[in-house]
Motif scaffolding. Structure first.
Motif, PDB file in Angstrom:
ATOM      1  N   GLU A   1       2.338  -5.389  -0.577  1.00  0.00           N
ATOM      2  CA  GLU A   1       3.248  -5.065   0.541  1.00  0.00           C
ATOM      3  C   GLU A   1       4.515  -4.373   0.028  1.00  0.00           C
ATOM      4  O   GLU A   1       5.087  -3.532   0.697  1.00  0.00           O
ATOM      5  CB  GLU A   1       3.608  -6.332   1.335  1.00  0.00           C
ATOM      6  CG  GLU A   1       2.519  -6.790   2.290  1.00  0.00           C
ATOM      7  CD  GLU A   1       2.144  -5.710   3.320  1.00  0.00           C
ATOM      8  OE1 GLU A   1       3.034  -5.208   4.025  1.00  0.00           O
ATOM      9  OE2 GLU A   1       0.955  -5.353   3.409  1.00  0.00           O
ATOM     10  N   LYS A   2       4.924  -4.744  -1.177  1.00  0.00           N
ATOM     11  CA  LYS A   2       6.105  -4.091  -1.762  1.00  0.00           C
ATOM     12  C   LYS A   2       5.811  -2.607  -2.017  1.00  0.00           C
ATOM     13  O   LYS A   2       6.659  -1.741  -1.782  1.00  0.00           O
ATOM     14  CB  LYS A   2       6.510  -4.782  -3.067  1.00  0.00           C
ATOM     15  CG  LYS A   2       7.778  -4.191  -3.691  1.00  0.00           C
ATOM     16  CD  LYS A   2       8.285  -5.012  -4.864  1.00  0.00           C
ATOM     17  CE  LYS A   2       9.685  -4.557  -5.288  1.00  0.00           C
ATOM     18  NZ  LYS A   2       9.668  -3.335  -6.104  1.00  0.00           N
ATOM     19  N   ASP A   3       4.586  -2.307  -2.461  1.00  0.00           N
ATOM     20  CA  ASP A   3       4.208  -0.896  -2.666  1.00  0.00           C
ATOM     21  C   ASP A   3       4.269  -0.126  -1.337  1.00  0.00           C
ATOM     22  O   ASP A   3       4.666   1.038  -1.306  1.00  0.00           O
ATOM     23  CB  ASP A   3       2.791  -0.792  -3.253  1.00  0.00           C
ATOM     24  CG  ASP A   3       2.708  -1.311  -4.688  1.00  0.00           C
ATOM     25  OD1 ASP A   3       3.664  -1.076  -5.448  1.00  0.00           O
ATOM     26  OD2 ASP A   3       1.693  -1.951  -5.024  1.00  0.00           O
ATOM     27  N   VAL A   4       3.865  -0.783  -0.248  1.00  0.00           N
ATOM     28  CA  VAL A   4       3.935  -0.128   1.066  1.00  0.00           C
ATOM     29  C   VAL A   4       5.388   0.186   1.410  1.00  0.00           C
ATOM     30  O   VAL A   4       5.718   1.308   1.825  1.00  0.00           O
ATOM     31  CB  VAL A   4       3.301  -1.018   2.172  1.00  0.00           C
ATOM     32  CG1 VAL A   4       3.508  -0.378   3.548  1.00  0.00           C
ATOM     33  CG2 VAL A   4       1.808  -1.225   1.910  1.00  0.00           C
ATOM     34  N   ARG A   5       6.258  -0.802   1.221  1.00  0.00           N
ATOM     35  CA  ARG A   5       7.692  -0.600   1.562  1.00  0.00           C
ATOM     36  C   ARG A   5       8.308   0.510   0.709  1.00  0.00           C
ATOM     37  O   ARG A   5       8.989   1.398   1.217  1.00  0.00           O
ATOM     38  CB  ARG A   5       8.483  -1.908   1.354  1.00  0.00           C
ATOM     39  CG  ARG A   5       8.222  -2.963   2.419  1.00  0.00           C
ATOM     40  CD  ARG A   5       9.284  -4.061   2.388  1.00  0.00           C
ATOM     41  NE  ARG A   5       9.278  -4.815   1.132  1.00  0.00           N
ATOM     42  CZ  ARG A   5       8.442  -5.823   0.871  1.00  0.00           C
ATOM     43  NH1 ARG A   5       7.538  -6.192   1.758  1.00  0.00           N
ATOM     44  NH2 ARG A   5       8.508  -6.465  -0.283  1.00  0.00           N
TER      45      ARG A   5
END
Length: 459
Positions: free
Chosen positions: A185-189
């Protein structure tokens, strides 16, 4: 001999849209390599366009204060232009000698699924996909990601610094490149921050709006830097999981829903090492002996567009009302330029339910004028695309599809041949006695009955 006919049929259905009437004569004797070369033959690329003239809007017709009749006129125009694009794409699918290009474009059309109202954006994305269909996946990914259709569909104009919209970054990773489980999810953000400012102007040209781009440092898939959207796409392409995800999806579409992990590993390593050369990957698949294994032949349910195109390729026909073909796409559940959502179409058994199966089996009779169409589209206003009611879709002109089939030519071509050898991929699975019981012994009825079998639904 028999095997080469079976293998050639299999290849023509998987690497194209089935056997064309002009391919029947030498199909038994054609060398497999020759056929692969013919399928991959590249002509001069020609774009798909529409003839309905654009109206140059003097104002934004779709805003809330525009007069209702202006809005209506604009919607009608958009619908006409999109319908023309749909039918012109179908025409290429059926008639182009570049069968592999159009089949691959058909695959990418479902992979990079987008659904926007603007016909100009649809045309541009469709031609981008067709032009790069057998080219390089990196170039294809960049051009699609920078197309107004995709930026619009996935809300990237709303992606601005301090207010990132994660939709575009998420779908690029989840559906277009790496697949779930290969990013956090951090990669998405962080990816969304890198794509801030990616937009387009009124003409549909890609634009990086510098004042909306987040200039801060980002950490994405283990790398840190002041990344922009292009950096993020390049980092995604460095991941071997991207090559594996794309290869797996291609294998499921072109070979078998049930994957062979060893084959996938080899193919995806070669795809990665070739710098994402699509043509090389597809040539490797179609030239491999395992592609022609019994378990890979005749095991796929044709999608509605494949089913329609296959009939149109082998029966020479004049279609007086081509727009009826759009209603058939709609009734069968696969409308070109109109995927159900960003994940594209679900293949396989999803195509068959009680209503679509009956219509599929009856299309050969309906198109030959032997029975009327007695179906109504599912009441789904989302896909009705402004066809106000089911009555309007199924008016008088529609009940009679106005198709003229040149049965004399079919007679000549199939003279002294077994029709089932050319119409059914895996003809061994067919009980010809049952087919003959329904036939009046004429070639026409024999072909119509063969096309009305469950076996014809498979490729």
């Amino acid at each position: 001999m028999a095997d080469s006919l079976l293998n050639n049929k299999h290849l023509l259905w998987r690497a194209g849209f089935g056997v064309g009437i002009n391919q029947i004569d030498d199909l038994k004797n054609k060398n497999n390599k020759t056929l692969i070369n013919e399928l991959f033959r590249a002509d001069n690329f020609s774009e798909i366009t529409y003839d309905t003239p654009d109206i140059i809007p003097t104002e934004d017709y779709m805003n809330s204060t525009a007069p209702a009749e202006k809005k209506k006129e604009m919607q009608r125009l958009n619908r006409e232009q999109n319908n023309e694009l749909n039918l012109n794409f179908l025409d290429k699918i059926v008639n182009s000698k570049e069968q592999m290009r159009e089949k691959m474009a058909f695959f990418w059309h479902g992979h990079f699924a987008s659904r926007v109202i603007n016909p100009k954006f649809n045309q541009q994305l469709l031609n981008t996909i067709r032009k790069n269909a057998l080219g390089n996946f990196k170039e294809l990914l960049f051009e699609v990601s920078q197309s107004p259709a995709m930026l619009n569909f996935l809300n990237n104009q709303q992606n601005k610094k301090d207010h990132p919209n994660e939709n575009f970054a998420r779908e690029v990773m989840e559906l277009f490149t790496m697949g779930r489980g290969n990013y956090t999810e951090k990669d998405v953000r962080e990816g969304a921050r890198a794509f801030t400012g990616w937009s387009y102007d009124k003409e549909g040209n890609f634009k990086e709006r510098k004042n909306q781009h987040d200039e801060g440092s980002k950490t994405f898939l283990g790398k840190t830097g002041n990344f922009n959207g292009s950096d993020v796409l390049n980092i995604i392409l460095e991941q071997k999981s991207t090559a594996k995800f794309i290869t797996t999806k291609i294998y499921k579409f072109f070979v078998n829903e049930n994957i062979d992990q060893n084959i996938i590993d080899t193919l995806s390593a070669n795809f990665y090492n070739s710098g994402y050369d699509i043509k090389k990957l597809m040539t490797e698949i179609f030239s491999s002996t395992w592609f022609y294994n019994q378990k890979n032949i005749g095991n796929r349910i044709k999608s509605p567009v494949e089913l329609m195109a296959g009939i149109m390729r082998i029966l020479p026909m004049q279609i007086q009302n081509p727009e009826n073909l759009i209603v058939y796409q709609k009734l069968l559940g696969q409308m070109l330029l109109y995927p159900p959502n960003v994940s594209g179409w679900v293949n396989g058994k999803a195509w068959i339910d009680s209503s679509t199966l009956m219509l599929r089996l009856q299309i050969p009779q309906i198109w030959s004028g032997l029975r009327p169409l007695e179906y109504s589209p599912r009441q789904d206003d989302d896909i009705d695309m402004g066809m106000k009611s089911k009555e309007s879709a199924l008016n008088k002109t529609f009940k009679n599809p106005n198709i003229i089939i040149d049965w004399n030519r079919v007679d000549t071509i199939f003279d002294s041949k077994n029709c089932e050898d050319y119409l059914i991929v895996n003809a061994k699975s067919l009980d010809m006695n049952t087919v003959n019981n329904f036939s009046d012994k004429s070639l026409k009825m024999n072909i119509i009955n063969l096309m009305s079998t469950p076996e014809y639904q498979l490729m």
